[in-house]
Design a protein around this motif. Structure first.
Motif, PDB file in Angstrom:
ATOM      1  N   TYR A   1       0.835  -1.204   0.000  1.00 47.77           N
ATOM      2  CA  TYR A   1       0.000   0.000   0.000  1.00 47.77           C
ATOM      3  C   TYR A   1       0.870   1.254   0.000  1.00 47.77           C
ATOM      4  O   TYR A   1       0.631   2.185  -0.782  1.00 47.77           O
ATOM      5  CB  TYR A   1      -0.913  -0.004   1.231  1.00 47.77           C
TER       6      TYR A   1
ATOM      7  N   TRP B   1       3.439  -8.580  -3.612  1.00 51.03           N
ATOM      8  CA  TRP B   1       2.503  -7.951  -2.700  1.00 51.03           C
ATOM      9  C   TRP B   1       1.954  -8.909  -1.646  1.00 51.03           C
ATOM     10  O   TRP B   1       1.329  -8.479  -0.676  1.00 51.03           O
ATOM     11  CB  TRP B   1       1.361  -7.312  -3.480  1.00 51.03           C
ATOM     12  N   ALA B   2       2.139 -10.212  -1.860  1.00 47.57           N
ATOM     13  CA  ALA B   2       1.642 -11.168  -0.850  1.00 47.57           C
ATOM     14  C   ALA B   2       2.785 -11.800  -0.062  1.00 47.57           C
ATOM     15  O   ALA B   2       2.588 -12.823   0.592  1.00 47.57           O
ATOM     16  CB  ALA B   2       0.798 -12.246  -1.520  1.00 47.57           C
TER      17      ALA B   2
ATOM     18  N   ASN C   1       1.233   4.585  -2.171  1.00 45.08           N
ATOM     19  CA  ASN C   1       0.709   5.755  -1.441  1.00 45.08           C
ATOM     20  C   ASN C   1       1.684   6.145  -0.332  1.00 45.08           C
ATOM     21  O   ASN C   1       1.394   5.949   0.853  1.00 45.08           O
ATOM     22  CB  ASN C   1      -0.653   5.433  -0.821  1.00 45.08           C
TER      23      ASN C   1
ATOM     24  N   GLU D   1      -9.547   7.410  -3.477  1.00 42.73           N
ATOM     25  CA  GLU D   1      -8.896   6.154  -3.108  1.00 42.73           C
ATOM     26  C   GLU D   1      -9.880   5.013  -3.228  1.00 42.73           C
ATOM     27  O   GLU D   1     -10.925   5.045  -2.562  1.00 42.73           O
ATOM     28  CB  GLU D   1      -8.373   6.209  -1.670  1.00 42.73           C
TER      29      GLU D   1
ATOM     30  N   SER E   1      -4.148  -1.309  -6.926  1.00 42.53           N
ATOM     31  CA  SER E   1      -3.324  -2.329  -6.340  1.00 42.53           C
ATOM     32  C   SER E   1      -3.568  -3.687  -6.963  1.00 42.53           C
ATOM     33  O   SER E   1      -3.116  -4.677  -6.467  1.00 42.53           O
ATOM     34  CB  SER E   1      -3.615  -2.399  -4.835  1.00 42.53           C
TER      35      SER E   1
ATOM     36  N   GLU F   1     -13.059   9.045   7.446  1.00 47.36           N
ATOM     37  CA  GLU F   1     -11.786   9.229   8.118  1.00 47.36           C
ATOM     38  C   GLU F   1     -10.772   9.952   7.237  1.00 47.36           C
ATOM     39  O   GLU F   1      -9.609   9.585   7.154  1.00 47.36           O
ATOM     40  CB  GLU F   1     -11.246   7.884   8.589  1.00 47.36           C
TER      41      GLU F   1
ATOM     42  N   ARG G   1     -11.036  -0.678   4.065  1.00 49.45           N
ATOM     43  CA  ARG G   1     -12.356  -0.157   3.713  1.00 49.45           C
ATOM     44  C   ARG G   1     -13.414  -0.876   4.535  1.00 49.45           C
ATOM     45  O   ARG G   1     -13.170  -1.951   5.095  1.00 49.45           O
ATOM     46  CB  ARG G   1     -12.635  -0.391   2.221  1.00 49.45           C
TER      47      ARG G   1
ATOM     48  N   GLU H   1      -2.405   6.971   4.589  1.00 50.21           N
ATOM     49  CA  GLU H   1      -2.626   6.426   5.924  1.00 50.21           C
ATOM     50  C   GLU H   1      -3.364   5.107   5.735  1.00 50.21           C
ATOM     51  O   GLU H   1      -4.471   5.073   5.180  1.00 50.21           O
ATOM     52  CB  GLU H   1      -3.463   7.390   6.767  1.00 50.21           C
ATOM     53  N   TYR H   2      -2.746   4.051   6.194  1.00 50.80           N
ATOM     54  CA  TYR H   2      -3.302   2.731   5.925  1.00 50.80           C
ATOM     55  C   TYR H   2      -4.598   2.486   6.700  1.00 50.80           C
ATOM     56  O   TYR H   2      -4.686   2.788   7.893  1.00 50.80           O
ATOM     57  CB  TYR H   2      -2.286   1.646   6.300  1.00 50.80           C
ATOM     58  N   SER H   3      -5.561   1.953   6.007  1.00 52.64           N
ATOM     59  CA  SER H   3      -6.795   1.536   6.673  1.00 52.64           C
ATOM     60  C   SER H   3      -7.507   0.536   5.776  1.00 52.64           C
ATOM     61  O   SER H   3      -7.241   0.456   4.570  1.00 52.64           O
ATOM     62  CB  SER H   3      -7.706   2.732   6.957  1.00 52.64           C
TER      63      SER H   3
ATOM     64  N   LYS I   1     -10.592  10.162   4.002  1.00 53.57           N
ATOM     65  CA  LYS I   1     -10.278   9.620   2.682  1.00 53.57           C
ATOM     66  C   LYS I   1     -11.498   9.711   1.782  1.00 53.57           C
ATOM     67  O   LYS I   1     -12.622   9.433   2.219  1.00 53.57           O
ATOM     68  CB  LYS I   1      -9.846   8.162   2.795  1.00 53.57           C
TER      69      LYS I   1
ATOM     70  N   TYR J   1     -13.809   8.572  -1.264  1.00 49.23           N
ATOM     71  CA  TYR J   1     -14.172   7.419  -2.070  1.00 49.23           C
ATOM     72  C   TYR J   1     -15.234   7.841  -3.075  1.00 49.23           C
ATOM     73  O   TYR J   1     -16.109   8.638  -2.769  1.00 49.23           O
ATOM     74  CB  TYR J   1     -14.745   6.307  -1.196  1.00 49.23           C
TER      75      TYR J   1
ATOM     76  N   ARG K   1      -6.302 -14.444  -7.266  1.00 53.31           N
ATOM     77  CA  ARG K   1      -6.889 -13.601  -6.243  1.00 53.31           C
ATOM     78  C   ARG K   1      -6.877 -12.137  -6.645  1.00 53.31           C
ATOM     79  O   ARG K   1      -5.838 -11.584  -6.964  1.00 53.31           O
ATOM     80  CB  ARG K   1      -6.134 -13.754  -4.932  1.00 53.31           C
TER      81      ARG K   1
END
Lengths: 284, 370
Positions: free
Chosen positions: A12, A85-86, A16, B63, B199, B100, A24, A20-22, B102, B104, B224
């Motif tokens: 991530y 990525w994994a 980016n 995002e 991603s 928060e 969804r 800020e990681y989160s 971000k 969408y 996946r």
């Protein structure tokens, strides 16, 4: 049977750097449902998380849902997170003692699977096998490797890959050898822009080749892709996550559905969910 | 270049909650254009896959960033036929939300004057429209910079006229500021195009596809969280069968006065005749041959100049309009009311994900177990 999840945020932040990681809302609900179902039907779970992911989990207040706790995830800096990525999953697999079940955060296991895991004939269990599509699983010569690396002669490249959204490995020794082989491939591959073939090779193709070279038996819950549509054991969000990412209406409906499932079947987890701010929209 | 979406940024002293509140109360606004090609229409489900060009500045703030494919609308064959004549595309309006801090993208709508068509992401395949134009407004040149590169890459014949438009086509030639079909035949951009966004990957799948024996967007292996959109423009893919772009295709009727606003321009075209076979109805439907010339000029949109404003006339209560009687333009998106789709009752609600597309879009299983 113990299970574990992993969250690795480096991919991530690669895209980016100032983000800020989160998770969804749909991703978080899926995780909550997955953990709740696994712990109800199969066993305790742990979460392997790197720094930002652990911070997110703590900030969200969900660290307590993992009965085996929150554990540190460390991934070698030699691994390119954009390409692999994994890789976090494999590092977590290495850290978790076998036998155990590695579970993707978008996978729900709805039933007890002990009959499979405890079967003496089962050394390894995966969700399903995959065809060798050359666009996705090209031959070994398509990978540019650093000097000094060579593919083991014991690997049979005609063996079908295995999807590891769920991966059970009984033997600790084999697990370590497989993970080491996968991580070595990641570290020894030359810089590339490919974000698919390298990753799935390392994760999903090396596994069955390693298993075959050691005579290990792989059990697949589904041997043909078509069977996935008939099965009643798993919910795997898989590519549907991407639909939910960009389809607000669908995401809202699906999140409501997940929230209701939590409320009706996993009330303890629902209590956790209803306290999370981004899920307040779905409280009933 | 001027930035139009700075107001989407979070202020220095703005808390996440206030920012969320401010963003969540915004009306939908113009964020891109949808382009249509006959090849992307599926008459069985009245489903039209659309190719999207997003405003780059806007898309950088969302995002995850929105992809150019995977979206569709439902519309009747007649509407689809009309849409393919809009060589400059139709504006797309996006209702965004913030959580928060971000942003969408939530619900989206394609606007055709007073008609609105909800835009769904379902991961469906889309072939890049053969004749793709888009605005290169003086005040929005930065928006499509990346797209220029893509167009040039896959469409070596691309060129710019008057600094305002770019045609992403393969075998057209510019003649005195106009267009002329080369050798009277239409040549699509050959080769394949893969794009990667966000991603996850756009992946190609081998196996049986949605378009008979062709090789467009086929699914055969599961990975996946991955998709593959493969723009194999060299194999006459057509969901509807063997029709499609079989003959020369000249500029279509001008899209004039669609949006009022500044920045209008005059586009002079050497009309030329158009004679083609419409692929909208597919081989199992009506194939129509028709011809017309087109030339003239039109004015084009001001939405990018003031994205705050939901600019088109959105009086849904116009005479003859079949809707729920609410004149809130955002309601079409927010509450899922689809006035422009009211004549599509033959499509069940669940049918908006067509079976053949679902396979590609979902790539999940057991989803109904929840």
């Amino acid at each position: 049977m113990n299970g574990f999840y992993s969250l690795w945020t480096a991919p991530y932040f690669k895209g980016n750097p100032d983000g800020e990681y989160s998770l969804r809302d749909h991703e978080l609900l899926m995780l909550l449902l997955s953990v709740a179902a696994y712990q109800k039907y199969n066993g305790s779970t742990a979460m392997y998380a790197d720094g930002p992911a652990a911070k997110y989990i703590l900030d969200t207040g969900i660290e307590g849902i993992f009965k085996n706790g929150l554990k540190d995830l460390n991934v070698s800096p030699d691994i390119d997170p954009k390409v692999y990525w994994a890789a976090g999953k494999l590092e977590a697999l290495k850290a978790e003692k076998a036998p155990s079940v590695m579970i993707d955060t978008d996978l729900i296991i709805w039933k007890n699977l002990d009959t499979v895991f405890e079967d003496p004939a089962t050394d390894i269990a995966v969700i399903h096998r995959e065809e060798i599509n050359p666009k996705i699983y090209p031959g070994p010569c398509s990978f540019e490797m650093k000097k000094g690396y060579s593919f083991p002669s014991s690997w049979d490249f005609s063996i079908e890959p295995a999807n590891t959204a769920l991966l059970y490995i009984k033997d600790e020794g084999f697990k370590v050898r497989y993970v080491d082989a996968a991580l070595e491939f990641m570290k020894m591959s030359k810089k590339t822009d490919d974000t698919l073939c390298h990753m799935v090779f390392a994760e999903q193709r090396i596994l069955p080749m390693c298993a075959a070279s050691e005579g290990k038996n792989i059990f697949a819950f589904c041997n043909r892709i078509e069977e996935l549509r008939e099965q009643r054991l798993f919910t795997h969000m898989w590519g549907h996550k991407n639909v939910l990412k960009f389809n607000g209406e669908e995401r809202h409906a699906y999140c409501l559905k997940m929230m209701m499932r939590l409320k009706n079947e996993f009330p303890e987890m629902y209590e956790v969910a209803e306290k999370i701010s981004i899920l307040k929209l779905y409280r009933k | 270049m001027a930035k139009k979406y700075g107001w989407l940024d979070r202020g220095k002293n703005e808390s996440a909650d206030s920012y969320d509140s401010r963003i969540n109360h915004l009306a939908a606004f113009h964020a891109g254009y949808a382009f249509f090609s006959r090849d992307n229409y599926d008459p069985e489900y009245a489903a039209f896959s659309v190719y999207l060009l997003w405003n780059g500045e806007f898309n950088s703030k969302v995002e995850p960033a929105l992809p150019d494919g995977g979206f569709m609308i439902h519309c009747s064959p007649d509407v689809a036929e009309r849409f393919t004549s809009y060589e400059m595309g139709l504006p797309v309006y996006v209702k965004i939300s913030s959580s928060e801090g971000k942003i969408y993208a939530e619900n989206m709508t394609v606007a055709d004057h007073k008609d609105f068509y909800d835009l769904y992401f379902n991961g469906c395949e889309v072939k890049k429209p053969e004749l793709l134009y888009y605005a290169r407004r003086r005040d929005a040149e930065d928006c499509f910079e990346d797209e220029d590169d893509i167009c040039r890459e896959i469409c070596p014949g691309a060129f710019i006229i008057h600094g305002s438009y770019q045609a992403a086509i393969g075998s057209y030639q510019s003649v005195k500021g106009g267009y002329k079909p080369a050798n009277g035949s239409y040549g699509s951009a050959n080769g394949s195009y893969q794009s990667v966004y966000g991603s996850y990957n756009l992946i190609s799948f081998a196996g049986s596809g949605v378009s008979g024996g062709n090789n467009l967007f086929q699914l055969g292996s599961y990975l996946r969280g991955s998709y593959l959109w493969n723009f194999n423009n060299n194999n006459n893919n057509n969901n509807a069968g063997s029709a499609g772009f079989l003959s020369s295709f000249n500029l279509r009727s001008l899209w004039s006065g669609f949006l009022s606003g500044s920045g209008s321009f005059i586009r002079t075209l050497l009309g030329g005749s158009y004679q083609g076979i419409s692929g909208i109805y597919g081989s199992g439907y009506k194939n129509r041959a028709f011809g017309y010339g087109s030339y003239g000029y039109g004015s084009f949109g001001g939405s990018f100049t003031d994205p705050h404003v939901y600019r088109p006339d959105l009086s849904l209560l116009s005479a003859g309009r079949d809707n729920d009687g609410d004149d809130n333009p955002n309601k079409a998106m927010i509450n899922g009311i689809r006035p422009a789709e009211s004549n599509l009752d033959f499509i069940p609600r669940s049918g908006r994900f067509m079976p053949s597309y679902r396979m590609i879009a979902e790539m999940g299983y057991g989803l109904d177990l929840i």
